[in-house]
Design a protein around this motif. Sequence first.
Motif, PDB file in Angstrom:
ATOM      1  N   ALA A 275      -4.205  15.407 -13.964  1.00  0.00           N
ATOM      2  CA  ALA A 275      -3.152  16.403 -13.730  1.00  0.00           C
ATOM      3  C   ALA A 275      -3.211  16.920 -12.301  1.00  0.00           C
ATOM      4  CB  ALA A 275      -3.292  17.558 -14.716  1.00  0.00           C
ATOM      5  N   THR A 276      -4.414  17.087 -11.766  1.00  0.00           N
ATOM      6  CA  THR A 276      -4.554  17.525 -10.382  1.00  0.00           C
ATOM      7  C   THR A 276      -4.283  16.342  -9.446  1.00  0.00           C
ATOM      8  OG1 THR A 276      -6.935  17.147 -10.579  1.00  0.00           O
ATOM      9  CG2 THR A 276      -6.149  19.383 -10.943  1.00  0.00           C
ATOM     10  N   ASP A 277      -4.319  16.603  -8.142  1.00  0.00           N
ATOM     11  CA  ASP A 277      -3.966  15.570  -7.169  1.00  0.00           C
ATOM     12  C   ASP A 277      -4.810  14.310  -7.368  1.00  0.00           C
ATOM     13  OD1 ASP A 277      -2.214  17.386  -6.128  1.00  0.00           O
ATOM     14  OD2 ASP A 277      -3.320  17.739  -4.267  1.00  0.00           O
ATOM     15  N   ASN A 278      -4.143  13.170  -7.376  1.00  0.00           N
ATOM     16  CA  ASN A 278      -4.824  11.888  -7.531  1.00  0.00           C
ATOM     17  C   ASN A 278      -3.949  10.794  -6.939  1.00  0.00           C
ATOM     18  OD1 ASN A 278      -3.249  10.427  -9.915  1.00  0.00           O
ATOM     19  ND2 ASN A 278      -3.440  12.590 -10.486  1.00  0.00           N
ATOM     20  N   ALA A 279      -4.503   9.631  -6.761  1.00  0.00           N
ATOM     21  CA  ALA A 279      -3.746   8.531  -6.161  1.00  0.00           C
ATOM     22  C   ALA A 279      -3.039   7.674  -7.197  1.00  0.00           C
ATOM     23  CB  ALA A 279      -4.668   7.661  -5.304  1.00  0.00           C
ATOM     24  N   ALA A 280      -3.431   7.771  -8.471  1.00  0.00           N
ATOM     25  CA  ALA A 280      -2.760   6.971  -9.499  1.00  0.00           C
ATOM     26  C   ALA A 280      -1.274   7.328  -9.561  1.00  0.00           C
ATOM     27  CB  ALA A 280      -3.430   7.191 -10.851  1.00  0.00           C
ATOM     28  N   MET A 281      -0.974   8.624  -9.504  1.00  0.00           N
ATOM     29  CA  MET A 281       0.433   9.054  -9.546  1.00  0.00           C
ATOM     30  C   MET A 281       1.180   8.572  -8.299  1.00  0.00           C
ATOM     31  SD  MET A 281       0.077  13.135  -8.750  1.00  0.00           S
ATOM     32  CE  MET A 281      -0.125  13.750  -7.060  1.00  0.00           C
ATOM     33  N   ILE A 282       0.493   8.509  -7.163  1.00  0.00           N
ATOM     34  CA  ILE A 282       1.123   8.010  -5.935  1.00  0.00           C
ATOM     35  C   ILE A 282       1.388   6.510  -6.067  1.00  0.00           C
ATOM     36  CG2 ILE A 282       0.851   7.733  -3.437  1.00  0.00           C
ATOM     37  CD1 ILE A 282       1.265  10.643  -4.442  1.00  0.00           C
ATOM     38  N   GLY A 283       0.477   5.807  -6.745  1.00  0.00           N
ATOM     39  CA  GLY A 283       0.692   4.377  -6.966  1.00  0.00           C
ATOM     40  C   GLY A 283       1.891   4.109  -7.855  1.00  0.00           C
TER      41      GLY A 283
ATOM     42  N   ILE B 168       0.859  -1.175   0.000  1.00  0.00           N
ATOM     43  CA  ILE B 168       0.000   0.000   0.000  1.00  0.00           C
ATOM     44  C   ILE B 168       0.897   1.228   0.000  1.00  0.00           C
ATOM     45  CG2 ILE B 168      -1.741   1.316   1.270  1.00  0.00           C
ATOM     46  CD1 ILE B 168      -2.741  -1.315   2.419  1.00  0.00           C
ATOM     47  N   ALA B 169       0.669   2.130  -0.934  1.00  0.00           N
ATOM     48  CA  ALA B 169       1.417   3.385  -1.008  1.00  0.00           C
ATOM     49  C   ALA B 169       0.535   4.518  -0.508  1.00  0.00           C
ATOM     50  CB  ALA B 169       1.855   3.663  -2.450  1.00  0.00           C
ATOM     51  N   VAL B 170       1.139   5.476   0.187  1.00  0.00           N
ATOM     52  CA  VAL B 170       0.366   6.594   0.717  1.00  0.00           C
ATOM     53  C   VAL B 170       1.234   7.846   0.728  1.00  0.00           C
ATOM     54  CG1 VAL B 170       0.975   6.046   3.123  1.00  0.00           C
ATOM     55  CG2 VAL B 170      -1.091   7.385   2.634  1.00  0.00           C
ATOM     56  N   THR B 171       0.623   8.976   0.442  1.00  0.00           N
ATOM     57  CA  THR B 171       1.349  10.236   0.491  1.00  0.00           C
ATOM     58  C   THR B 171       1.742  10.553   1.924  1.00  0.00           C
ATOM     59  OG1 THR B 171       0.069  11.062  -1.383  1.00  0.00           O
ATOM     60  CG2 THR B 171       1.258  12.688  -0.066  1.00  0.00           C
ATOM     61  N   SER B 172       3.045  10.802   2.150  1.00  0.00           N
ATOM     62  CA  SER B 172       3.525  11.142   3.497  1.00  0.00           C
ATOM     63  C   SER B 172       3.845  12.630   3.636  1.00  0.00           C
ATOM     64  CB  SER B 172       4.779  10.314   3.829  1.00  0.00           C
ATOM     65  OG  SER B 172       5.815  10.567   2.890  1.00  0.00           O
ATOM     66  N   GLY B 173       3.861  13.378   2.540  1.00  0.00           N
ATOM     67  CA  GLY B 173       4.135  14.805   2.553  1.00  0.00           C
ATOM     68  C   GLY B 173       4.597  15.232   1.177  1.00  0.00           C
ATOM     69  N   PRO B 174       4.715  16.516   0.939  1.00  0.00           N
ATOM     70  CA  PRO B 174       4.251  17.622   1.772  1.00  0.00           C
ATOM     71  C   PRO B 174       2.737  17.768   1.682  1.00  0.00           C
ATOM     72  CG  PRO B 174       5.132  18.465  -0.289  1.00  0.00           C
ATOM     73  CD  PRO B 174       5.369  16.981  -0.307  1.00  0.00           C
ATOM     74  N   GLY B 175       2.200  18.567   2.593  1.00  0.00           N
ATOM     75  CA  GLY B 175       0.763  18.773   2.600  1.00  0.00           C
ATOM     76  C   GLY B 175       0.290  19.241   3.956  1.00  0.00           C
ATOM     77  N   LEU B 176      -1.013  19.226   4.158  1.00  0.00           N
ATOM     78  CA  LEU B 176      -1.608  19.610   5.432  1.00  0.00           C
ATOM     79  C   LEU B 176      -1.452  18.460   6.420  1.00  0.00           C
ATOM     80  CD1 LEU B 176      -4.932  21.107   4.008  1.00  0.00           C
ATOM     81  CD2 LEU B 176      -2.857  22.349   4.640  1.00  0.00           C
ATOM     82  N   VAL B 177      -0.916  18.750   7.583  1.00  0.00           N
ATOM     83  CA  VAL B 177      -0.542  17.673   8.502  1.00  0.00           C
ATOM     84  C   VAL B 177      -1.741  16.806   8.888  1.00  0.00           C
ATOM     85  CG1 VAL B 177      -0.729  19.159  10.557  1.00  0.00           C
ATOM     86  CG2 VAL B 177       0.716  17.106  10.613  1.00  0.00           C
ATOM     87  N   GLY B 178      -2.879  17.415   9.189  1.00  0.00           N
ATOM     88  CA  GLY B 178      -4.045  16.628   9.566  1.00  0.00           C
ATOM     89  C   GLY B 178      -4.568  15.779   8.428  1.00  0.00           C
ATOM     90  N   ALA B 179      -4.551  16.344   7.220  1.00  0.00           N
ATOM     91  CA  ALA B 179      -5.011  15.605   6.049  1.00  0.00           C
ATOM     92  C   ALA B 179      -4.094  14.420   5.767  1.00  0.00           C
ATOM     93  CB  ALA B 179      -5.068  16.544   4.842  1.00  0.00           C
ATOM     94  N   LEU B 180      -2.792  14.666   5.823  1.00  0.00           N
ATOM     95  CA  LEU B 180      -1.826  13.580   5.615  1.00  0.00           C
ATOM     96  C   LEU B 180      -2.028  12.464   6.642  1.00  0.00           C
ATOM     97  CD1 LEU B 180       1.360  15.754   5.037  1.00  0.00           C
ATOM     98  CD2 LEU B 180       0.313  14.285   3.316  1.00  0.00           C
TER      99      LEU B 180
END
Length: 332
Positions: free
Chosen positions: A296-304, A78-90
Motif C-alpha cells: 500500500a505504501t510507496d513501491n515499484a510494483a505499482m510503477i511497473g 524500464i519504468a520510473v517515477t517522474s513525479g510528483p515527489g522530491l526533485v532530487g530523489a526523483l
Amino acid sequence: MSGLILAIETSCDETAAAVVDDALAVRSSVVASQIDLHAPFGGVVPELASRSHLELITTIVAEALTEADASGADLSAIAVTSGPGLVGALLVGIAAAKALALGWGVPVVGVNHLEGHLASVYLARRDVPFPHTALLVSGGHCMLTRTARPGSYTLLGETVDDSIGEAYDKVARYLGLGYPGGPVLDRLAETGVDNLGFPRPMLQDGYDFSFSGLKTAVVNYVRQHPDFVVADVAASFVAACMDVLCTKIRRALEEFGDEAVAVVGGVAASPILRRRAQAVADEFGSALLIPPQSLATDNAAMIGIAGWQKFTALGGSDPRFGPEPDLRLVYS
C-alpha cells in the motif's frame, strides 16, 4: 520468458525496484525504507533522502532482477517515477533508469506516481472492474476519483489544504509520538475512546476534503487539557478522519453505483481504514479493491503496472524527460 518491465521508484523516502510481466504479475518487489534515517528529524529531509537513494539504487535494482531471475536482456522497457515527489530523489531514479535503458537498449517510460497508486488496484485483483471509484490517500495526497479505464480519470474531489497523511504526521509530532504518525496513532486509537467531539471538516460539502482545521482542533484541545488521555485523543482524531473519508466514498457510491471502490496510497495500510472502507463497500454490494498492506505504501510494483499500461498504449517516453516534482494527474 514473457515480456518484463523493470520499475524504479524513488519519489520520496523509499528506494524501490520491481519486475512486472506483461500479464501484470509481479515477479519481484524490493523496497528499502528510510524511516529510521528521517525519524530523528520528525519528517523527510530531502537532501538525506536523495543521498540514500544514490547509495542504494544499484543494489536494490540488482536484488529485484535476481529475485525475478531476470537480466537486462529479458526486459521490454524500464519504468520510473517522474513525479510528483522530491526533485532530487526523483532525479536519482530517473538517471538510473536512463543509464540502464541506454546500456540495455530498451525504452524508458516515465510514470506519474499518482497513476502508480491508482494502478495498485491490480495488486489486489487482476480482473479490475471499470469504471470504479478510487480514494487515493497518502502523506502528500488526498483525492477521490473515478477511473473509467487505465489512464482515464475524473476528479471528484481533493484536499483544499493538508493531505490526511500530513495531518496524521503533524498530530503525532505534536503529541510527541514520533514519525511516521499513522501507525502509532492507529495503534493508540484501537485502545482509546472517540469521546472528544472533534470536527468532521467539509463532511457535507461534496467531494472535497480538509484536514487542517481538524489538526488545529486537536492542538487546541491538548493545550486546554494538560491531563488529556493520549489514546482518547488518537481515537477521536482517527474517528473524525475515517468519518470524512468514508462519507465521501459512500456519497460517490450512492451517486454512481460503481461495482467496485478502490482505496490506495500509504494511508490504505491503516487497518482501521481497511475495516471502515470494507463496511461501506458492503453496504452497496461493491467490491473493495485495496492492495496488500505491504504494497500500500510507496513501491515499484505499482510503477511497473502503470508503466506497462502506459508503454502498451503510448510506447516509450521522450528520453529528454526529467523530474516533475509538481506533476498532477491528467483528467479526461
